[in-house]
Design a protein around this motif. Structure first.
Motif, short mmCIF file in Angstrom:
data_model
loop_
_atom_site.label_atom_id
_atom_site.label_comp_id
_atom_site.label_asym_id
_atom_site.label_seq_id
_atom_site.Cartn_x
_atom_site.Cartn_y
_atom_site.Cartn_z
N SER A 222 0.83 -1.21 0.00
CA SER A 222 0.00 0.00 0.00
C SER A 222 0.86 1.25 0.00
O SER A 222 0.58 2.22 -0.73
CB SER A 222 -0.91 -0.02 1.23
OG SER A 222 -1.67 1.16 1.30
N TRP A 223 1.91 1.25 0.77
CA TRP A 223 2.80 2.42 0.80
C TRP A 223 3.54 2.59 -0.52
O TRP A 223 3.69 3.70 -1.03
CB TRP A 223 3.78 2.27 1.95
CG TRP A 223 4.76 3.40 2.02
CD1 TRP A 223 4.57 4.64 2.53
CD2 TRP A 223 6.10 3.39 1.52
NE1 TRP A 223 5.68 5.41 2.41
CE2 TRP A 223 6.66 4.66 1.78
CE3 TRP A 223 6.89 2.43 0.88
CZ2 TRP A 223 7.95 5.00 1.43
CZ3 TRP A 223 8.18 2.76 0.52
CH2 TRP A 223 8.71 4.03 0.80
N LEU A 224 4.01 1.48 -1.09
CA LEU A 224 4.74 1.57 -2.36
C LEU A 224 3.83 2.06 -3.49
O LEU A 224 4.27 2.81 -4.37
CB LEU A 224 5.34 0.21 -2.70
CG LEU A 224 6.52 -0.24 -1.83
CD1 LEU A 224 6.89 -1.68 -2.15
CD2 LEU A 224 7.71 0.67 -2.04
N SER A 225 2.57 1.60 -3.48
CA SER A 225 1.66 2.03 -4.55
C SER A 225 1.40 3.53 -4.51
O SER A 225 1.23 4.16 -5.57
CB SER A 225 0.34 1.27 -4.44
OG SER A 225 -0.32 1.59 -3.22
N THR A 226 1.37 4.10 -3.34
CA THR A 226 1.18 5.53 -3.23
C THR A 226 2.46 6.33 -3.46
O THR A 226 2.40 7.55 -3.62
CB THR A 226 0.63 5.88 -1.83
OG1 THR A 226 1.53 5.40 -0.83
CG2 THR A 226 -0.73 5.23 -1.62
N THR A 227 3.59 5.66 -3.49
CA THR A 227 4.87 6.34 -3.67
C THR A 227 5.38 6.24 -5.10
O THR A 227 6.10 7.15 -5.57
CB THR A 227 5.92 5.76 -2.71
OG1 THR A 227 5.39 5.78 -1.37
CG2 THR A 227 7.21 6.55 -2.72
N ILE A 228 5.04 5.17 -5.80
CA ILE A 228 5.61 4.93 -7.13
C ILE A 228 5.11 5.98 -8.14
O ILE A 228 5.90 6.50 -8.94
CB ILE A 228 5.27 3.51 -7.58
CG1 ILE A 228 6.11 2.50 -6.79
CG2 ILE A 228 5.51 3.34 -9.08
CD1 ILE A 228 5.77 1.06 -7.08
N GLU A 229 3.82 6.29 -8.14
CA GLU A 229 3.27 7.20 -9.14
C GLU A 229 3.87 8.59 -9.05
O GLU A 229 4.32 9.14 -10.08
CB GLU A 229 1.74 7.26 -9.00
CG GLU A 229 1.05 7.97 -10.15
CD GLU A 229 1.27 7.27 -11.48
OE1 GLU A 229 1.29 7.95 -12.52
OE2 GLU A 229 1.47 6.04 -11.47
N PRO A 230 3.96 9.22 -7.90
CA PRO A 230 4.64 10.53 -7.85
C PRO A 230 6.10 10.44 -8.26
O PRO A 230 6.63 11.36 -8.90
CB PRO A 230 4.49 10.94 -6.39
CG PRO A 230 3.30 10.21 -5.89
CD PRO A 230 3.32 8.90 -6.61
N LEU A 231 6.76 9.34 -7.91
CA LEU A 231 8.16 9.19 -8.30
C LEU A 231 8.31 9.06 -9.81
O LEU A 231 9.26 9.59 -10.40
CB LEU A 231 8.76 7.96 -7.60
CG LEU A 231 10.26 7.75 -7.77
CD1 LEU A 231 11.04 8.95 -7.26
CD2 LEU A 231 10.70 6.49 -7.04
N ARG A 232 7.36 8.41 -10.46
CA ARG A 232 7.40 8.29 -11.93
C ARG A 232 7.25 9.66 -12.59
O ARG A 232 7.94 9.99 -13.57
CB ARG A 232 6.30 7.33 -12.39
CG ARG A 232 6.35 7.07 -13.88
CD ARG A 232 5.20 6.20 -14.34
NE ARG A 232 5.40 4.82 -13.92
CZ ARG A 232 4.65 4.19 -13.01
NH1 ARG A 232 3.65 4.84 -12.41
NH2 ARG A 232 4.88 2.94 -12.68
#
Length: 736
Positions: A222-232
């Motif tokens: 859950s944390w990674l899913s919310t972090t990956i999109e802004p990082l992309r």
């Protein structure tokens, strides 16, 4: 006694009893026969409590409700593999070990309240009267306690809270020594419930472990899913800024991933190197040709020799030289033909030299062209350097932008990899617990409490030992078995030292003298007249305990931790009693040693060898068979060598007084004052063996001792049944 023995009569009967009691308690030897007799006499005090304990323990273990214990065992290990942790090596996941702290932590997890509540629900302990205090009706005593406020009502607490206390009392979780195995034990009156509870607790623990791992994976995904999109999005913006900056500042990348400015600078550097090489080569060739022309070796120059014109001229010169040589055989040098040939040969030489000079000029021209080219390339290179130096700052900024974009790209790739792993571990059975059950609990058939036979044996044996210890302690504290009540007056009279003639007796003595027993009147002879300091003592050889008490009353009390040192003189008559007989009597109830300085025997090592340093105490102390008496002989050097070193003798006597209860020094009654004085100086008393009937030599020796010491002096008669009239009361003292 603590004071000097000034007069025995002044002490009285009460003083004798105190000293006699101290003498009886002086001995700390363990008399095993007397102790065994006391145990047999009080055997009922031992057998009675032992049988009572046997019966009570038998009834108790049969009345107590038995309890059964179920045991399950867990092995703590990392159960992850390559398939449950994709992207990691098997050795990284399966080789982990639980240390001692980790094992203890898992024990506390098993005993946690959250696990306990879940286990209570599954086992069904709520409503079980064994564990739930609220099950069933309250007893009368408990109702009274609730009304008085002493205890809380079970309904005031939740069912799980009521069961938790008994649950923890019956639960035992512990790690098996030097291993990663955890044992879970649960005790109950129902064997099936004990086994079920142990298995359910282990199962709940494993499920909690799996659920904890799945929760961790779910929260991570859950944390990674919310972090990956802004990082992309950040990565795309960073890469766009890099390309925009590159195109705006002309930092376009060519071949080999280098900028165009750098490539141009490299090309100009290469061209400049080539031009300089050509210039240097042309100048070198021109210089070499000039040197060859001066030396007349023009045809040896490769550039000149390879010229077609020069090659033909050289061939013609060769032919002319051949003709000139042929004609010279027939014609003189002034002949026209010879002159013509020489002129042609000179013309050919000049033509060859002119061709070589033209080659030199050609090379010099090439050197000039190369030099001009070097100048032009150098100028272009300097200009390109200025351009490249101006682009360095832009390239620094470009590299910073590229580095930021590269970092964001790597971070995004790692997050994507972790996100895929977390999604895989979030699936069912993808996160196994770090433990497994290696031994399930089975329904026990033997109760764990009470252990009937061990309990009965321990209770019976403990009671027997306590009763035996009580009897033995009482016997030791009392100093042995007490004598019968009717015998104690006879023992006192038998060893009593009578007061001196002419001194007042106490009222107790008057009452006793009014009607003395016949045997007592026969045994008591009174004191001699020399100031009342010489006493008379009768000792019965058949009663060692009474003899020890009687003798204690006739010597001064020694310092604490030291035994009394007593000087014993023989009677100087063949029928006198031996000091050895008195020492044997004392050794029956105490530790006694006899130092025989009256003997003339020199057949064995003794005191003289100890003083000379040739032997130790263990080498000179002897003991006869079937006797407890220790003895030290004078030694091979004789008693003269012993008495010649009084200072060393005092040190040895001090050591013996710290070891034994009685130290007797036997000397001859005929010894001079200079022999007896060093021994009497530290003695607590002196005894003169008077034999069975007494003799004048013993009395004379006793009188001599009164002038040599202030210690008590007594005439000792062994087994004397009749009164002995020693001397007249008005006899003057015998001088020393």
């Amino acid at each position: 006694m603590t004071a000097r023995y000034d007069t025995v009569a002044a002490a009285g009967e009460s003083r004798y009893d105190t000293v006699a009691a101290a003498g009886e308690s002086r001995s700390d030897l363990l008399d095993l026969p007397a102790l065994w007799a006391a145990i047999k006499a009080r055997k009922l005090w031992i057998i009675g409590p032992t049988l009572a304990a046997l019966g009570l323990s038998f009834v108790a273990v049969n009345m107590v409700t038995p309890r059964y214990t179920g045991e399950a065992r867990l092995l703590l290990e990392n159960r992850d593999s390559f398939y449950t942790r994709p992207g990691q090596a098997v050795s990284e996941t399966s080789g982990q070990q639980f240390d001692a702290e980790g094992v203890q932590s898992q024990v506390q997890v098993i005993m946690s309240r959250d696990l306990a509540r879940e286990a209570i629900k599954r086992i069904g302990l709520v409503g079980n009267s064994e564990f739930d205090s609220g099950a069933g009706a309250l007893g009368a005593l408990k109702k009274v306690g609730v009304l008085l406020g002493i205890g809380a009502h079970p309904a005031d607490r939740s069912p799980e809270e009521r069961v938790l206390e008994k649950y923890y009392d019956r639960l035992l979780v512990y790690p098996v020594g030097r291993s990663r195995i955890v044992s879970i034990e649960f005790t109950s009156q129902d064997p099936a419930l004990a086994a079920k509870a142990a298995n359910e607790i282990a199962a709940v623990y494993l499920e909690m472990q799996e659920a904890a791992k799945q929760d961790t994976a779910r929260s991570a995904s859950s944390w990674l899913s919310t972090t990956i999109e802004p990082l992309r999005k950040k990565l795309a913006e960073s890469e766009a800024r890099v390309e925009e900056f590159r195109s705006r500042h002309g930092l376009l990348v060519g071949t080999n991933n280098t900028t165009i400015t750098a490539q141009q600078l490299a090309d100009l550097s290469t061209q400049l190197s080539n031009a300089r090489s050509q210039q240097a080569e042309a100048q070198a060739k021109a210089s070499i040709i000039r040197d060859a022309i001066k030396a007349g070796r023009t045809f040896e120059i490769p550039d000149v020799a390879n010229n077609d014109l020069v090659r033909r001229l050289i061939e013609q010169r060769v032919n002319l030289r051949a003709q000139l040589a042929l004609e010279s055989r027939n014609l003189l040098s002034e002949h026209p033909r010879i002159k013509e040939l020489n002129a042609q040969l000179a013309d050919l030489e000049s033509q060859i030299r002119a061709a070589a000079e033209r080659a030199v000029r050609t090379l010099e021209n090439e050197a000039k062209i190369a030099g001009q080219r070097v100048e032009s390339v150098t100028a272009a290179l300097d200009g390109q350097k200025k351009t490249a130096s101006g682009a360095n700052d832009d390239e620094v900024q470009l590299r910073a932008l590229e580095r930021e974009a590269r970092t964001q790209r790597e971070q995004l790739e790692q997050y994507m990899l972790r996100y895929r792993e977390a999604l895989a571990r979030d699936a069912q059975n993808a996160a196994p617990a770090d433990a497994r059950i290696i031994s399930r609990a089975i329904e026990p058939t033997t109760p764990s409490f009470p252990k009937k036979l061990p309990t009965i044996l321990v209770a019976t044996l403990a009671t027997f030992l306590v009763a035996l210890a009580t009897v033995v302690s009482r016997e030791l504290l009392n100093g042995g078995s007490p004598a019968p009540a009717d015998d104690r007056p006879q023992r006192k009279a038998r060893g009593r030292v009578e007061p001196a003639v002419g001194q007042p007796e106490s009222e107790e003595d008057d009452a006793e003298a009014a009607a003395p027993p016949p045997r007592r009147r026969e045994r008591i002879a009174g004191l001699l007249t020399h100031g009342g300091r010489i006493g008379q003592l009768h000792i019965d050889l058949s009663d060692a305990e009474a003899g020890l008490s009687d003798l204690t009353a006739c010597v001064n009390k020694a310092s604490e931790g030291h035994a009394p040192l007593v000087l014993v003189l023989d009677g100087a008559e063949p029928d006198d009693a031996s000091p050895r007989a008195l020492a044997q009597l004392l050794s029956e109830r105490s530790r006694c040693i006899l130092i025989d300085l009256a003997s003339e025997s020199r057949d064995r090592p003794g005191f003289s060898e100890l003083l000379a340093g040739e032997a130790m105490f263990s080498d000179i102390i002897t003991r006869e068979e079937d006797s407890r008496l220790h003895e030290i002989a004078p030694g091979r050097a004789g008693r003269e060598a012993v008495l010649a070193a009084p200072d060393i003798v005092d040190v040895a006597l001090d050591a013996l007084c710290e070891t034994y209860d009685w130290v007797l020094v036997a000397t001859a009654s005929t010894d001079e004052a200079q022999v007896l004085s060093p021994l009497l100086a530290r003695a607590q008393g002196a005894l003169v063996m008077a034999g069975h009937a007494g003799n004048g030599h013993a009395v004379e020796a006793a009188y001599r001792l009164t002038d040599l010491t202030g210690a008590p002096i007594a005439l000792v008669m062994l087994d004397a049944p009749e009164t002995i009239d020693l001397v007249s009361q008005d006899k003057d003292p015998v001088p020393a």
